[in-house]
Motif scaffolding. Sequence first.
Motif, PDB file in Angstrom:
ATOM      1  N   LEU A 214       0.782  -1.387  -0.064  1.00  0.00           N
ATOM      2  CA  LEU A 214      -0.278  -0.181  -0.099  1.00  0.00           C
ATOM      3  C   LEU A 214       1.003   1.243   0.117  1.00  0.00           C
ATOM      4  O   LEU A 214       0.546   2.063  -0.586  1.00  0.00           O
ATOM      5  N   ASP A 215       1.788   1.364   1.020  1.00  0.00           N
ATOM      6  CA  ASP A 215       2.582   2.673   0.820  1.00  0.00           C
ATOM      7  C   ASP A 215       3.798   2.764  -0.017  1.00  0.00           C
ATOM      8  O   ASP A 215       3.898   4.044  -0.272  1.00  0.00           O
ATOM      9  N   ASP A 216       4.368   1.352  -0.862  1.00  0.00           N
ATOM     10  CA  ASP A 216       4.809   1.760  -1.717  1.00  0.00           C
ATOM     11  C   ASP A 216       5.101   0.831  -3.117  1.00  0.00           C
ATOM     12  O   ASP A 216       5.310  -0.013  -2.913  1.00  0.00           O
ATOM     13  N   ALA A 217       3.836   0.873  -3.400  1.00  0.00           N
ATOM     14  CA  ALA A 217       3.905  -0.734  -4.644  1.00  0.00           C
ATOM     15  C   ALA A 217       4.557  -1.115  -5.290  1.00  0.00           C
ATOM     16  O   ALA A 217       5.613  -2.207  -6.078  1.00  0.00           O
ATOM     17  N   ALA A 218       5.474   0.790  -6.634  1.00  0.00           N
ATOM     18  CA  ALA A 218       5.907   1.161  -7.091  1.00  0.00           C
ATOM     19  C   ALA A 218       7.755   0.124  -6.506  1.00  0.00           C
ATOM     20  O   ALA A 218       8.229  -0.389  -7.304  1.00  0.00           O
ATOM     21  N   TRP A 219       7.140   0.959  -5.504  1.00  0.00           N
ATOM     22  CA  TRP A 219       8.554  -0.001  -5.162  1.00  0.00           C
ATOM     23  C   TRP A 219       9.081  -1.145  -4.792  1.00  0.00           C
ATOM     24  O   TRP A 219      10.514  -2.432  -5.626  1.00  0.00           O
ATOM     25  N   LEU A 220       7.748  -2.175  -4.809  1.00  0.00           N
ATOM     26  CA  LEU A 220       8.177  -3.326  -4.302  1.00  0.00           C
ATOM     27  C   LEU A 220       7.538  -4.249  -5.143  1.00  0.00           C
ATOM     28  O   LEU A 220       8.820  -5.270  -5.599  1.00  0.00           O
ATOM     29  N   ALA A 221       6.677  -3.927  -6.394  1.00  0.00           N
ATOM     30  CA  ALA A 221       6.767  -4.627  -7.825  1.00  0.00           C
ATOM     31  C   ALA A 221       8.077  -4.127  -8.300  1.00  0.00           C
ATOM     32  O   ALA A 221       8.756  -4.950  -9.199  1.00  0.00           O
ATOM     33  N   GLU A 222       8.960  -3.279  -8.156  1.00  0.00           N
ATOM     34  CA  GLU A 222      10.351  -3.763  -8.642  1.00  0.00           C
ATOM     35  C   GLU A 222      11.299  -4.100  -8.120  1.00  0.00           C
ATOM     36  O   GLU A 222      12.476  -5.573  -9.103  1.00  0.00           O
ATOM     37  N   ARG A 223      11.224  -4.242  -7.439  1.00  0.00           N
ATOM     38  CA  ARG A 223      12.291  -5.231  -5.661  1.00  0.00           C
ATOM     39  C   ARG A 223      11.521  -6.329  -6.425  1.00  0.00           C
ATOM     40  O   ARG A 223      12.560  -7.454  -6.739  1.00  0.00           O
ATOM     41  N   CYS A 224      10.753  -7.017  -6.533  1.00  0.00           N
ATOM     42  CA  CYS A 224       9.793  -7.748  -6.850  1.00  0.00           C
ATOM     43  C   CYS A 224      10.494  -8.684  -8.426  1.00  0.00           C
ATOM     44  O   CYS A 224      10.842 -10.027  -8.238  1.00  0.00           O
ATOM     45  N   SER A 225      10.690  -7.960  -8.962  1.00  0.00           N
ATOM     46  CA  SER A 225      11.031  -7.952 -10.597  1.00  0.00           C
ATOM     47  C   SER A 225      12.231  -8.472 -10.349  1.00  0.00           C
ATOM     48  O   SER A 225      12.913  -9.111 -11.557  1.00  0.00           O
ATOM     49  N   ALA A 226      12.637  -7.665  -9.982  1.00  0.00           N
ATOM     50  CA  ALA A 226      14.550  -7.945 -10.205  1.00  0.00           C
ATOM     51  C   ALA A 226      14.284  -8.439  -9.337  1.00  0.00           C
ATOM     52  O   ALA A 226      15.979  -9.672  -9.782  1.00  0.00           O
ATOM     53  N   TRP A 227      14.303  -9.260  -8.394  1.00  0.00           N
ATOM     54  CA  TRP A 227      14.295 -10.569  -7.759  1.00  0.00           C
ATOM     55  C   TRP A 227      14.274 -11.342  -8.926  1.00  0.00           C
ATOM     56  O   TRP A 227      15.178 -12.796  -9.234  1.00  0.00           O
ATOM     57  N   ALA A 228      13.159 -11.689  -9.327  1.00  0.00           N
ATOM     58  CA  ALA A 228      12.590 -12.730 -10.194  1.00  0.00           C
ATOM     59  C   ALA A 228      13.688 -13.220 -11.605  1.00  0.00           C
ATOM     60  O   ALA A 228      13.686 -13.815 -11.825  1.00  0.00           O
ATOM     61  N   ALA A 229      14.052 -12.096 -11.506  1.00  0.00           N
ATOM     62  CA  ALA A 229      15.304 -12.082 -13.077  1.00  0.00           C
ATOM     63  C   ALA A 229      16.383 -12.580 -12.185  1.00  0.00           C
ATOM     64  O   ALA A 229      17.358 -12.902 -13.791  1.00  0.00           O
ATOM     65  N   GLY A 230      16.786 -12.320 -11.012  1.00  0.00           N
ATOM     66  CA  GLY A 230      18.066 -12.889 -10.842  1.00  0.00           C
ATOM     67  C   GLY A 230      18.861 -11.408 -10.822  1.00  0.00           C
ATOM     68  O   GLY A 230      19.817 -11.700 -10.417  1.00  0.00           O
TER      69      GLY A 230
END
Length: 262
Positions: free
Chosen positions: A235-251
């Motif tokens: 809720l507080d920073d959805a964009a930041w979390l989405a970017e972290r998850c995307s980068a993590w999934a990409a390695g």
Amino acid sequence: MTTWVLLRGLARDSRHWGDFPQRLAAAQGASTQVLTPDLPGNGLLRNARSPCSVAGMVAALRDGLAREGVLARGPVHLLGLSMGSMVAIEWARRHPGELASAVLVNGSARGLGPPWARLRAAAWPVLARAAWPGTSPAQRERLVLSVCSSRPHDPHALAAWTRIAQAGVTRPSNALRQLLAAAGWRLPPAPPPVPLLVVACAQDALVAPSCSVRLAQAWGLPLALHPTAGHELALDDAAWLAERCSAWAAGAPAPAEGDLRP
């Protein structure tokens, strides 16, 4: 196709993700599927009986995803928020071959801190008032937001959460079962063989961020720190979390930000 499964926390459900699933899918690309299953007792499954153990929650989730054919398509990525992080770890411990990775946000476990860190002492009277009989949905969600978000006076979030509460909330008996399951769950002695990223929020007023720090230190895991968000990072920073998850999934490596000590 990349598949993410998002796991909420105590007495919360898929509706509380807001627009985060769409943001995560957009950050990952067109071939991404984002699933938001409810735990028994929450959301669409609020009439079901909640398991009294984290292992039981894992079993229920796996059964549901198996019926939909999700697990047959290959390993999935997990994002666990709060109690959802316990479910993610237990899943990784029991069935590591089903998972590509997991992101653990603002979690806790027995052994990572005292009870007043796993649920911060200042939050106890606030949550007690929220659960008091006769409290209106708007009053209850305002109190919950006050300890879960770094922007508790956001009128849009309050309105959305109030609508969710008016449509149907977790029964007290199921919330108690989930609470007992979370309280009794203990961190495994060794990390499961699944890539794990720990995420902590420095302004978390519900669960002490030191719990996440200790988890990362105990298992030698990467730690990403959000310096201003509260417990409800999606809720507080959805964009930041989405970017972290995307980068993590990409390695990609997950950089630590700021400094947070146990």
